[in-house]
Design an enzyme around this catalytic site. Structure first.
Site, PDB file in Angstrom:
ATOM      1  N   HIS A  58       0.650  -1.316  -0.092  1.00 50.72           N
ATOM      2  CA  HIS A  58      -0.008   0.012  -0.049  1.00 50.72           C
ATOM      3  C   HIS A  58       0.759   1.240   0.153  1.00 50.72           C
ATOM      4  O   HIS A  58       2.001   1.235   0.202  1.00 50.72           O
ATOM      5  CB  HIS A  58      -1.027   0.079   1.241  1.00 50.72           C
ATOM      6  N   HIS A  60       1.207   4.261   1.918  1.00 49.64           N
ATOM      7  CA  HIS A  60       1.588   5.033   2.892  1.00 49.64           C
ATOM      8  C   HIS A  60       2.856   5.066   2.832  1.00 49.64           C
ATOM      9  O   HIS A  60       3.725   4.394   2.261  1.00 49.64           O
ATOM     10  CB  HIS A  60       1.220   4.408   4.173  1.00 49.64           C
ATOM     11  N   ASP A  62       5.565   5.431   4.693  1.00 50.42           N
ATOM     12  CA  ASP A  62       6.490   4.356   5.194  1.00 50.42           C
ATOM     13  C   ASP A  62       6.582   3.100   4.497  1.00 50.42           C
ATOM     14  O   ASP A  62       7.409   2.318   5.104  1.00 50.42           O
ATOM     15  CB  ASP A  62       6.264   4.209   6.864  1.00 50.42           C
ATOM     16  N   HIS A  63       6.071   2.843   3.623  1.00 56.38           N
ATOM     17  CA  HIS A  63       5.951   1.802   2.768  1.00 56.38           C
ATOM     18  C   HIS A  63       6.731   2.143   1.393  1.00 56.38           C
ATOM     19  O   HIS A  63       6.927   1.090   0.761  1.00 56.38           O
ATOM     20  CB  HIS A  63       4.718   1.077   2.646  1.00 56.38           C
ATOM     21  N   HIS A 121      -7.284  -1.096   4.953  1.00 59.16           N
ATOM     22  CA  HIS A 121      -6.437  -0.383   5.809  1.00 59.16           C
ATOM     23  C   HIS A 121      -6.162   0.818   4.946  1.00 59.16           C
ATOM     24  O   HIS A 121      -6.120   1.996   5.316  1.00 59.16           O
ATOM     25  CB  HIS A 121      -4.985  -0.835   6.133  1.00 59.16           C
ATOM     26  N   ASP A 138       0.229  -3.678   5.970  1.00 56.87           N
ATOM     27  CA  ASP A 138      -0.306  -3.199   7.417  1.00 56.87           C
ATOM     28  C   ASP A 138      -1.751  -3.752   7.492  1.00 56.87           C
ATOM     29  O   ASP A 138      -2.563  -3.306   8.236  1.00 56.87           O
ATOM     30  CB  ASP A 138      -0.354  -1.796   7.533  1.00 56.87           C
ATOM     31  N   HIS A 178       5.152  -4.209   9.761  1.00 53.00           N
ATOM     32  CA  HIS A 178       5.752  -3.782  10.871  1.00 53.00           C
ATOM     33  C   HIS A 178       6.054  -4.632  12.097  1.00 53.00           C
ATOM     34  O   HIS A 178       5.392  -5.692  12.183  1.00 53.00           O
ATOM     35  CB  HIS A 178       4.845  -2.619  11.583  1.00 53.00           C
TER      36      HIS A 178
HETATM   37 ZN   LIG Z   1      -0.034   1.740   6.597  1.00 51.28          ZN
END
Ligand SMILES: [Zn+2]
Length: 221
Positions: A58, A60, A62-63, A121, A138, A178
């Site tokens: 996905h 976001h 931080d990915h 998510h 996530d 994570h």
């Molecule tokens: Zn995420």
């Protein structure tokens, strides 16, 4: 397939980076490169693996924050859920993007990868199944699940995605986005029997748990 999985924890919020390689062919995919791209490139070079795919669960930040650097270094094609392809193109303008609906079978340089649609998510989350392993982003964490209250998230949709993951064979190894659990990895069987979000008996029970004040959440790391 003679598979090797390299897992490393990166960044301030305990993200995991993954390299998935077919040792017979040297073909390798990376999942969600967001941090320490130089380190991932060194790991690839030291094993003589060649990057044949960037798999995005996905979009976001931080990915995906390292996708542009990874693509510039390797020219590897990028795979992402169709409704998040525009978001990816904005953060990684050099990426050659293949949009996914989920359900595709990919063969990237001898690595066989099955895509599973796991939205909820985000609007178009994708999990990747590789030879008895699932990379869940996530959507599913060890002992927890992702949040559904960000933009594009939806608790009922997340519930259906988690049921889809729970339907994988129990021995399937779970590799989350994570490091939030007691262990860095688990199995679908373990999650089915211990994860409070997978133990919910109905969609309504799940929504009440996920959106309630007492939603189980990982301890701050
Ligand atoms: Zn995420």
């Amino acid at each position: 397939m003679d598979l090797e999985i390299f897992q490393t924890e990166v960044g301030l919020i305990s993200n995991f980076n993954y390299l998935i390689a077919n040792r017979e062919t040297g073909a390798c995919a990376v999942v969600d490169p967001a941090f320490e791209v130089d380190r991932l490139l060194r790991e690839l070079a030291s094993r003589r693996w060649r990057l044949t795919a960037v798999l995005v669960t996905h979009t976001h930040h931080d990915h995906v924050d390292g996708v542009e650097a990874m693509v510039q270094a390797t020219s590897a094609p990028v795979y992402v859920g169709a409704a998040e392809a525009d978001a990816l193109a904005r953060s990684a303008p050099s990426a050659k993007v293949t949009p996914l609906q989920g359900g595709e079978q990919l063969d990237v340089g001898g690595l066989r990868i099955e895509t599973l649609p796991t939205p909820g998510h985000t609007v178009a989350g994708i999990s990747y199944v590789v030879d008895g392993n699932v990379f869940t982003g996530d959507t599913l964490f060890v002992g927890f699940c992702g949040r559904s209250d960000f933009s594009g998230g939806d608790a009922a949709t997340l519930y259906r995605s988690l049921r889809r993951l729970a339907d994988l064979p129990e021995e399937t190894r779970v590799w989350p986005g994570h490091d939030y659990g007691k262990t860095p990895t688990s199995t679908i069987g373990w999650e089915r029997t211990t994860n409070p979000y997978l133990l919910c008996a109905s969609e309504a029970e799940f929504i009440a748990l996920r959106t309630g004040k007492n939603a189980p959440r990982p301890p701050k790391k």
